[in-house]
Design a protein around this motif. Sequence first.
Motif, PDB file in Angstrom:
ATOM      1  N   ILE A  25      34.634 -75.238  -6.842  1.00  0.00           N
ATOM      2  CA  ILE A  25      33.865 -76.456  -7.120  1.00  0.00           C
ATOM      3  C   ILE A  25      34.613 -77.342  -8.106  1.00  0.00           C
ATOM      4  N   ILE A  26      35.193 -76.749  -9.136  1.00  0.00           N
ATOM      5  CA  ILE A  26      35.954 -77.521 -10.121  1.00  0.00           C
ATOM      6  C   ILE A  26      37.157 -78.186  -9.460  1.00  0.00           C
ATOM      7  N   ALA A  27      37.881 -77.433  -8.625  1.00  0.00           N
ATOM      8  CA  ALA A  27      39.049 -77.994  -7.945  1.00  0.00           C
ATOM      9  C   ALA A  27      38.645 -79.125  -7.007  1.00  0.00           C
ATOM     10  N   ALA A  31      39.724 -83.223  -7.255  1.00  0.00           N
ATOM     11  CA  ALA A  31      40.608 -83.751  -6.212  1.00  0.00           C
ATOM     12  C   ALA A  31      40.187 -85.165  -5.816  1.00  0.00           C
ATOM     13  N   GLU A  32      41.169 -85.964  -5.456  1.00  0.00           N
ATOM     14  CA  GLU A  32      40.883 -87.326  -5.009  1.00  0.00           C
ATOM     15  C   GLU A  32      40.396 -87.350  -3.572  1.00  0.00           C
ATOM     16  N   ASP A  33      40.804 -86.365  -2.781  1.00  0.00           N
ATOM     17  CA  ASP A  33      40.447 -86.289  -1.369  1.00  0.00           C
ATOM     18  C   ASP A  33      39.994 -84.861  -1.074  1.00  0.00           C
ATOM     19  N   ARG A  34      39.728 -84.570   0.181  1.00  0.00           N
ATOM     20  CA  ARG A  34      39.331 -83.219   0.566  1.00  0.00           C
ATOM     21  C   ARG A  34      40.454 -82.236   0.260  1.00  0.00           C
ATOM     22  N   LEU A  35      40.103 -81.034  -0.114  1.00  0.00           N
ATOM     23  CA  LEU A  35      41.100 -80.005  -0.376  1.00  0.00           C
ATOM     24  C   LEU A  35      41.685 -79.510   0.945  1.00  0.00           C
ATOM     25  N   SER A  36      42.980 -79.328   0.958  1.00  0.00           N
ATOM     26  CA  SER A  36      43.622 -78.754   2.132  1.00  0.00           C
ATOM     27  C   SER A  36      43.360 -77.256   2.161  1.00  0.00           C
TER      28      SER A  36
END
Length: 53
Positions: A25-27, A31-36
Amino acid sequence: MAAVGGTAVQDHVALAEIELCGELIIAASAAEDRLSLESIDEVLRVERQERDS
């Protein structure tokens, strides 16, 4: 009535899962966009094994 004397039970697997969810959740919030998928694996400390074809 609750027992007196510190008889709390801890589920270590559940606590580890909650900690990993919190880190994810923190990551995601940072992040500016969706996490890969690679970023998610890194946060969850998953190692991918390459398959030889």
